[in-house]
Design an enzyme around this catalytic site. Structure first.
Site, PDB file in Angstrom:
ATOM      1  CE  LYS A 101      14.801 -33.265 -26.928  1.00 10.09           C
ATOM      2  NZ  LYS A 101      15.781 -34.183 -26.656  1.00 10.09           N
ATOM      3  CD  GLU A 117      13.428 -36.973 -25.143  1.00  7.77           C
ATOM      4  OE1 GLU A 117      13.748 -36.864 -24.196  1.00  7.77           O
ATOM      5  OE2 GLU A 117      14.063 -36.471 -26.000  1.00  7.77           O
ATOM      6  CD  GLU A 152      16.842 -30.286 -25.161  1.00  7.06           C
ATOM      7  OE1 GLU A 152      16.333 -31.507 -25.362  1.00  7.06           O
ATOM      8  OE2 GLU A 152      17.988 -30.200 -24.557  1.00  7.06           O
ATOM      9  CE  LYS A 161      24.539 -34.049 -28.319  1.00  6.42           C
ATOM     10  NZ  LYS A 161      23.034 -34.228 -28.495  1.00  6.42           N
ATOM     11  CG  HIS A 182      -4.755 -37.368  -7.988  1.00  8.02           C
ATOM     12  ND1 HIS A 182      -5.664 -37.805  -6.994  1.00  8.02           N
ATOM     13  CD2 HIS A 182      -4.875 -38.435  -8.805  1.00  8.02           C
ATOM     14  CE1 HIS A 182      -6.320 -38.955  -7.353  1.00  8.02           C
ATOM     15  NE2 HIS A 182      -5.721 -39.456  -8.546  1.00  8.02           N
ATOM     16  NE  ARG A 222      29.657 -38.826 -43.347  1.00 11.15           N
ATOM     17  CZ  ARG A 222      28.368 -39.173 -43.556  1.00 11.15           C
ATOM     18  NH1 ARG A 222      27.521 -38.395 -43.738  1.00 11.15           N
ATOM     19  NH2 ARG A 222      28.128 -40.541 -43.568  1.00 11.15           N
ATOM     20  CB  CYS A 282      33.470 -42.655 -40.964  1.00 16.17           C
ATOM     21  SG  CYS A 282      33.673 -43.857 -39.603  1.00 16.17           S
ATOM     22  CD1 TRP A 302      30.060 -42.794 -34.809  1.00 14.34           C
ATOM     23  CD2 TRP A 302      30.941 -40.897 -33.815  1.00 14.34           C
ATOM     24  NE1 TRP A 302      29.467 -42.492 -33.482  1.00 14.34           N
ATOM     25  CE2 TRP A 302      29.724 -41.357 -33.051  1.00 14.34           C
ATOM     26  CE3 TRP A 302      31.522 -39.519 -33.568  1.00 14.34           C
ATOM     27  CZ2 TRP A 302      29.485 -40.723 -31.973  1.00 14.34           C
ATOM     28  CZ3 TRP A 302      31.137 -38.926 -32.367  1.00 14.34           C
ATOM     29  CH2 TRP A 302      30.146 -39.701 -31.268  1.00 14.34           C
ATOM     30  CG  ASN A 329      30.211 -44.055 -43.489  1.00 13.01           C
ATOM     31  OD1 ASN A 329      30.181 -44.287 -42.480  1.00 13.01           O
ATOM     32  ND2 ASN A 329      29.414 -43.293 -44.335  1.00 13.01           N
ATOM     33  N   GLY A 330      30.611 -47.373 -42.291  1.00 10.82           N
ATOM     34  CA  GLY A 330      29.600 -48.360 -42.077  1.00 10.82           C
ATOM     35  C   GLY A 330      30.051 -49.467 -41.257  1.00 10.82           C
TER      36      GLY A 330
HETATM   37  C1  F6R Z   1      18.486 -33.646 -23.997  1.00  9.09           C
HETATM   38  C2  F6R Z   1      19.777 -34.206 -23.868  1.00  9.09           C
HETATM   39  C3  F6R Z   1      20.064 -34.403 -22.556  1.00  9.09           C
HETATM   40  C4  F6R Z   1      21.153 -35.779 -22.405  1.00  9.09           C
HETATM   41  C5  F6R Z   1      21.663 -35.927 -20.956  1.00  9.09           C
HETATM   42  C6  F6R Z   1      22.562 -37.145 -20.771  1.00  9.09           C
HETATM   43  O1  F6R Z   1      18.083 -33.137 -25.273  1.00  9.09           O
HETATM   44  O2  F6R Z   1      20.333 -34.513 -24.841  1.00  9.09           O
HETATM   45  O3  F6R Z   1      19.113 -34.547 -21.724  1.00  9.09           O
HETATM   46  O4  F6R Z   1      20.345 -36.722 -22.706  1.00  9.09           O
HETATM   47  O5  F6R Z   1      22.292 -34.545 -20.801  1.00  9.09           O
HETATM   48  O6  F6R Z   1      23.600 -36.996 -21.686  1.00  9.09           O
HETATM   49  P1  F6R Z   1      24.217 -38.417 -22.107  1.00  9.09           P
HETATM   50  O7  F6R Z   1      23.232 -39.225 -22.892  1.00  9.09           O
HETATM   51  O8  F6R Z   1      25.367 -37.924 -22.937  1.00  9.09           O
HETATM   52  O9  F6R Z   1      24.665 -39.308 -20.969  1.00  9.09           O
END
Ligand code: F6R
Length: 606
Positions: A483, A479, A486, A601, A502, A27, A2, A75, A99-100
């Protein structure tokens, strides 16, 4: 995570607090609130949602008039976002922002209820406010110091006492807090961002140092009320960089927050050295009785689930099926009331994951959510929710949220393995301690930054690359590959190293980058033979290896050595160079790192 602020001076306090909170909204933005001393009384205004809602309320109802106050942008960690759960919280004579996470808030709440206190909210912070009130005896510093003895967890507090209307107090442990020193005005805040427009001089508080802030003085004491001399710091950040904590991008900042958020997520779930999910409402007695465990999620969260499959199966010997939510929901999955479904989601709003959850509930399965956003749809619909405490993740590419998902899944695997009698109490305690220690190991991996930046410079002109590994290293490679693609827009795939021959190995041509991971001693030799196979066909190999893995010099073009750790937890350490390689590649390509093209996001449509 937060944001907290506080002000004592001659300006209009409400305006300064709201303006300051705006700088800390990154935050958290579940709610906002301020408390200001007006005519000797503490007047509190708070509102669910973004700061604009609070501003609208102040415009409509009138803002408190005064020169001393504290504020908060939330948050949520305990209690869903709502007006009632918003900060500031009060006891009769004390009002605080926090915050915590107060880990022992349930015990403290029971104690205070027996002492006649009643509670309006579900928050751990209201418990702290009432604890300060309980110990208040006319001496602010003495009563703060006494209450701190009872509090377990992390905190940065801004505190006001009704009987001392000319000042605020501040104290911290593990959560950040700075005290800004101006001329005829002084400040507190979670970081220097909000105060930079008023002053660049500030003090950093160490654990349990108590600051007393008045208009014309800042005094700092230890818990025995001895005054402490501190060196004044100077903030030379520019205002725009400040909210990113001085980092160029949110992604890099979030990578660096990983040690802190891993600790914040794990510590409340470790009691007497053992995993403890009882506080999350998980029916721990039932954990060893499931026929199958399904882990369902999307993208990065699904990759955290892949690590979970390897670990839960290895340690607890229960079959684990990991599924992409959009596949699971339409494939008529064989899930029954004898199974457990774990859904993993940072946002808690991903449409496919939510649909998968509903389907599993219809089939009668028990459900657990590993979710970062408190009060989100998934969190509300699961039987029990294990909140990760990553704080807000602003960068679209997930880093710290992945790390805490993996951390929670490890702890969960230990709990299931112990309950199923597959590991002894002693073994469980050892693994649990090592897992908590990963926070320090992650910190050590930051030293690999320059090597990762160099690696990135070698990937720039690649059209395509491969990530390979076996077992846990394969789960992590998935992963790493996501990363990179993307945010750098370079095509990449992850492959189980043993599967290359294969078909996929035909893609290898001269100079093609292959990022290989070898951290597991029982598999390393096999991975290294696969590496040699690709090297023989011209690949440029970047090898990320565990500290003790023996690697012949002809097996790589570049070697990234991880710091030493318990082998089982290497994916957490190896994730950092993966994130940094992706980050620097994106930066070098001039991409918009935090907002990659075509992505959002939170994916609330299928
Ligand atoms: C990639 C990324 C996405 C999310 C996916 C699921 O860096 O962030 O692949 O992991 O869209 O999102 P959440 O976790 O919000 O369900």
């Amino acid at each position: 995570m937060c944001g907290i602020v506080g002000y004592v001076g001659r300006r209009d306090c409400s305006d300064v607090l709201v303006e300051s909170l705006r700088k800390l909204e990154y935050r958290g933005y579940d709610s906002a609130g301020i408390a200001v001393i007006e005519n000797g009384e503490i007047v509190t205004k708070k509102s669910k949602g973004r700061l604009d809602n609070l501003q609208a309320k102040l415009d409509e109802e009138g803002k408190p008039n005064g020169h001393v106050g504290i504020g908060h942008t939330r948050w949520a960690t305990h209690g869903e976002p709502s007006d009632i759960n918003s900060h500031p919280h009060s006891g009769k004579r004390v009002t605080i922002v926090h915050n915590g996470i107060i880990e022992n808030y349930k015990e403290l709440k029971e104690f205070l209820m027996k002492e006649g206190y009643s509670f309006l909210s579900e928050t751990d912070t209201e418990v702290a406010a009432k604890l300060f009130d309980f110990y208040y005896n006319g001496d602010p510093i003495g009563s703060i110091a006494r209450a701190l003895k009872d509090l377990r967890g992390s905190y940065a507090f801004g505190i006001m006492f009704r009987e001392f209307p000319d000042r605020i107090y501040a104290v911290r442990k593990e959560s950040p807090l700075v005290v800004g020193v101006g001329e005829g005005e002084n400040f507190i805040a979670s970081d220097v961002t909000p105060m930079i427009q008023y002053t660049r001089n500030y003090y950093l508080l160490e654990t349990n140092e108590i600051a007393e802030i008045k208009e014309d003085s800042v005094k700092i004491f230890d818990v025995h009320k001895n005054p402490i001399e501190k060196e004044l710091q100077f903030a030379d950040w520019d205002v725009n960089a400040a909210e990113k904590g001085g980092y160029e991008h949110f992604m890099l900042k979030e990578v660096h927050e990983q040690p802190e958020v891993v600790k914040a997520t794990l510590s409340p779930r470790i009691k007497d050295g053992m995993p403890d999910f009882a506080g999350d409402g998980v029916d721990v007695e039932k954990l060893s009785s499931y026929r199958k465990i399904f882990i369902v999620a999307c993208g990065t969260a699904m990759h955290a689930g892949m690590v979970g499959k390897y670990v839960i199966e290895k340690m607890a010997r229960v079959p684990v099926i990991v599924d992409i939510a959009s596949e699971f929901r339409y494939r008529d999955p064989l899930i029954t009331d004898e199974d457990l479904l774990i859904v993993v989601s940072q946002s808690g709003e991903t449409a496919d994951t939510l649909a998968a959850l509903r389907l599993a509930r219809e089939a009668g399965a028990d459900t657990i959510g590993i979710v970062n956003v408190v009060g989100s749809s998934i969190a509300r619909e699961v039987d029990s929710v294990i909140y990760t405490h990553a704080g807000p993740e602003i960068s679209v590419a997930s880093t710290k949220a992945y790390m805490v998902q993996v951390a929670v899944i490890y702890l969960f695997a230990l709990e299931v393995a112990y309950r199923a009698g597959k590991i002894s109490e002693e073994e469980c305690k050892k693994y649990t301690a090592d897992l908590l220690g990963m926070s320090d190991v992650i910190e050590e991996t930051f030293a690999l930054k320059d090597e990762c930046a160099y690696t990135a410079s070698r990937l720039l002109n690649a059209e395509s690359l491969l990530y390979i590994g076996r077992g846990l290293d394969y789960a992590l490679s998935m992963e790493g590959s996501l990363k990179l693609k993307e945010i750098s827009y370079i095509h990449s795939e992850s492959y189980a190293a043993g599967e290359l021959k294969h078909g996929t190995i035909s893609l290898i041509s001269d100079g093609m980058p292959v990022i290989a991971v070898a951290t597991q001693s029982n598999l390393a030799e096999k991975t290294i033979s696969n590496i040699k196979e690709v090297k023989a066909r011209g690949a440029m190999v970047i090898l990320i290896a565990g500290a003790d893995i023996e690697v012949p010099e002809d097996a790589y073009d570049e070697l990234i050595r991880l710091p030493k750790t318990e082998e089982l937890f290497y994916p957490m350490a190896a994730a950092v160079p993966m994130q940094l390689i992706a980050y620097y590649t994106s930066v070098l390509k001039g991409n918009d790192v935090d907002k990659p093209r075509n992505l959002a996001k939170s994916v609330t449509v299928e």
